[in-house]
Design an enzyme around this catalytic site. Structure first.
Site, PDB file in Angstrom:
ATOM      1  N   LYS A 102       0.832  -1.191   0.000  1.00  0.00           N
ATOM      2  CA  LYS A 102       0.000   0.000   0.000  1.00  0.00           C
ATOM      3  C   LYS A 102       0.878   1.257   0.000  1.00  0.00           C
ATOM      4  O   LYS A 102       2.076   1.176   0.214  1.00  0.00           O
ATOM      5  CB  LYS A 102      -0.935  -0.024   1.226  1.00  0.00           C
TER       6      LYS A 102
HETATM    7  C1  LIG Z   1      -4.776  -4.834   0.935  1.00  0.00           C
HETATM    8  C2  LIG Z   1      -6.226  -4.866   0.860  1.00  0.00           C
HETATM    9  C3  LIG Z   1      -7.029  -5.307   1.924  1.00  0.00           C
HETATM   10  C4  LIG Z   1      -6.462  -5.938   3.134  1.00  0.00           C
HETATM   11  O1  LIG Z   1      -5.471  -5.200   3.787  1.00  0.00           O
HETATM   12  P1  LIG Z   1      -4.408  -5.957   4.718  1.00  0.00           P
HETATM   13  O2  LIG Z   1      -3.779  -4.825   5.467  1.00  0.00           O
HETATM   14  O3  LIG Z   1      -3.443  -6.651   3.812  1.00  0.00           O
HETATM   15  O4  LIG Z   1      -5.139  -6.877   5.599  1.00  0.00           O
HETATM   16  C5  LIG Z   1      -8.402  -5.204   1.800  1.00  0.00           C
HETATM   17  N1  LIG Z   1      -8.973  -4.727   0.694  1.00  0.00           N
HETATM   18  C6  LIG Z   1      -8.234  -4.307  -0.353  1.00  0.00           C
HETATM   19  C7  LIG Z   1      -8.928  -3.746  -1.552  1.00  0.00           C
HETATM   20  C8  LIG Z   1      -6.843  -4.382  -0.317  1.00  0.00           C
HETATM   21  O5  LIG Z   1      -6.132  -4.005  -1.368  1.00  0.00           O
END
Ligand SMILES: *Cc1c(COP(=O)(O)O)cnc(C)c1O
Length: 403
Positions: free
Chosen positions: A185
């Site tokens: 992210k």
């Molecule tokens: C990364 C992601 C998640 C989950 O996030 P984590 O921190 O990895 O648990 C949920 N929804 C979307 C669209 C994502 O890209």
């Protein structure tokens, strides 16, 4: 991804503070601690997004689970989700005992208003809108549609921190938004998530649910009330410390992302047939990805081959990626679970094998998303652009320039 590229002295110092304090936990030790990294992490998220309330949790996935719980979405409720997302979105709905109902996406790479409308039923409780790859869905139309149908709008903004629609942060259009801080992210904290809302009552519910229903009033944990049942979605002070330092870097990160993305968009624009993801507000893109379409699937595969030969890294082809597009989600289609999930007990459970998404299939088969790096030097960018030109020229014609 950008945040991981810029981990440095600031993150180290924040983590050191926590280690030296010996208090690695978000709650308790009120009388001896000097600092609350989690609360300050939340303050940074509030300041950046403009949200009235923010609550940090252990991951983006628990953030989605928490939004569903706080907004009252649970057993048997139909929740409209996109077939193009990270599978965590769908897992959170299933674990809530709710029923994921898939709808088509459009050129925004997100659920389309028509797609949502086509699958609405009297049992639809919520739309869980995912703002994919760093930018916005047609948020205004989708919000109006949800309001008119009396359906709750929740935003999975795991990939959309730093993205705005006409100046308003994604995550603040529906009842709640949830950001992720995992490694892929825009900024990271090891593992973590933050839910945001402008609604005090929802915030209180989220805060309680994320810590076994504790009311968090007073300083004696043993004597706290438990108005509701909950779970443990707590973030640790160590993760929050990293998140705090990363949030402070986000404005600078965004500037560089946007400049780097514009540089490579320029290269792609010189070729006939390349079209780009549609942005309802182009200036609000967080520029973590440069997403574009080729005219046909065959050309897309051909270009990917040449990009690989040239060594152009970070070219995501979601169509073959097991986590992001529904046609590779055999575990979902087969209800492959370890323990039974509520959906398996529902006589009217959807048959995920027979769903058809012609529009989404076509888009995803022609889509490439290039990861935009934060730390590219001018020289690295020039070399990359040359490689891209060589690959593109194998598949597409240069546009003829009209004088
Ligand atoms: C990364 C992601 C998640 C989950 O996030 P984590 O921190 O990895 O648990 C949920 N929804 C979307 C669209 C994502 O890209």
């Amino acid at each position: 991804m950008p945040g991981s590229e810029v981990i440095g002295a600031e993150e180290r110092q924040e983590v050191l503070d926590v280690i030296e304090s010996g208090i690695l936990f978000r709650y308790n030790f009120e009388n001896v601690r000097k600092d609350w990294k989690a609360f300050r992490f939340e303050d940074e998220v509030k300041a950046f997004t403009g949200a009235k309330y923010a609550h940090a949790v252990s991951s983006g996935t628990t953030a989605v689970s928490l939004m569903l719980a706080a907004c009252g979405v649970g057993a048997g409720d139909e929740v409209i989700v996109p077939p193009f997302t990270y599978v965590a979105t769908v897992e959170a709905v299933l674990l809530a005992g709710a029923v994921p109902v898939f709808a088509e996406i459009d050129e925004t790479l997100c659920l389309s208003p028509e797609g949502i409308e086509a699958v609405l039923t009297p049992n639809t409780k919520a739309v869980l809108l995912v703002h994919m790859c760093g930018a916005m869905a047609k948020i205004e139309e989708i919000k109006a549609l949800c309001d008119s149908k009396n359906v709750k709008l929740l935003e999975d903004t795991a990939q959309a921190l730093g993205a705005f629609y006409h100046g308003k942060s994604l995550g603040l259009f529906g009842m709640m938004g949830g950001y992720s801080f995992d490694f892929f992210k825009i900024v990271t904290c090891g593992e973590g998530g933050v839910v945001v809302t402008n609604d005090e009552e929802l915030y209180n519910k989220a805060h309680q649910f994320s810590d076994h229903g504790h009311d968090h009033i007073g300083t004696n944990r043993g004597l706290e009330e438990h108005p509701v049942l909950g779970n443990n979605f707590r973030i640790s002070e160590l993760n929050a410390a990293v998140g705090l330092a990363q949030m402070r870097k986000l404005p600078t990160i965004l500037e560089r992302q946007k400049a780097n993305k514009a540089f490579f968009k320029d290269v792609l624009e010189q070729y006939e047939g390349v079209t780009f993801r549609y942005y309802p507000d182009p200036s609000g893109d967080s520029a973590t990805f440069l997403s574009f379409f080729l005219p046909t699937e065959a050309q897309t595969l051909e270009l990917l081959k040449h990009l690989a030969v040239e060594g152009v890294d970070g070219c995501q082809y979601w169509n073959e990626n097991k986590y992001h597009y529904i046609h590779k989600w055999d575990h979902l289609k087969n209800y492959s679970t370890i323990a039974r999930m509520p959906i398996e007990l529902m006589p009217n459970r959807p048959d995920y094998h027979t769903m058809k998404f012609p529009k989404s299939d076509d888009l995803i088969a022609r889509l490439i998303s290039m990861v935009i790096k934060n730390n590219w030097t001018a020289e690295e960018k020039a070399v990359r652009a040359e490689k891209m030109h060589r690959a593109l020229a194998q598949v597409l014609k240069l546009k003829t320039v009209n004088a």
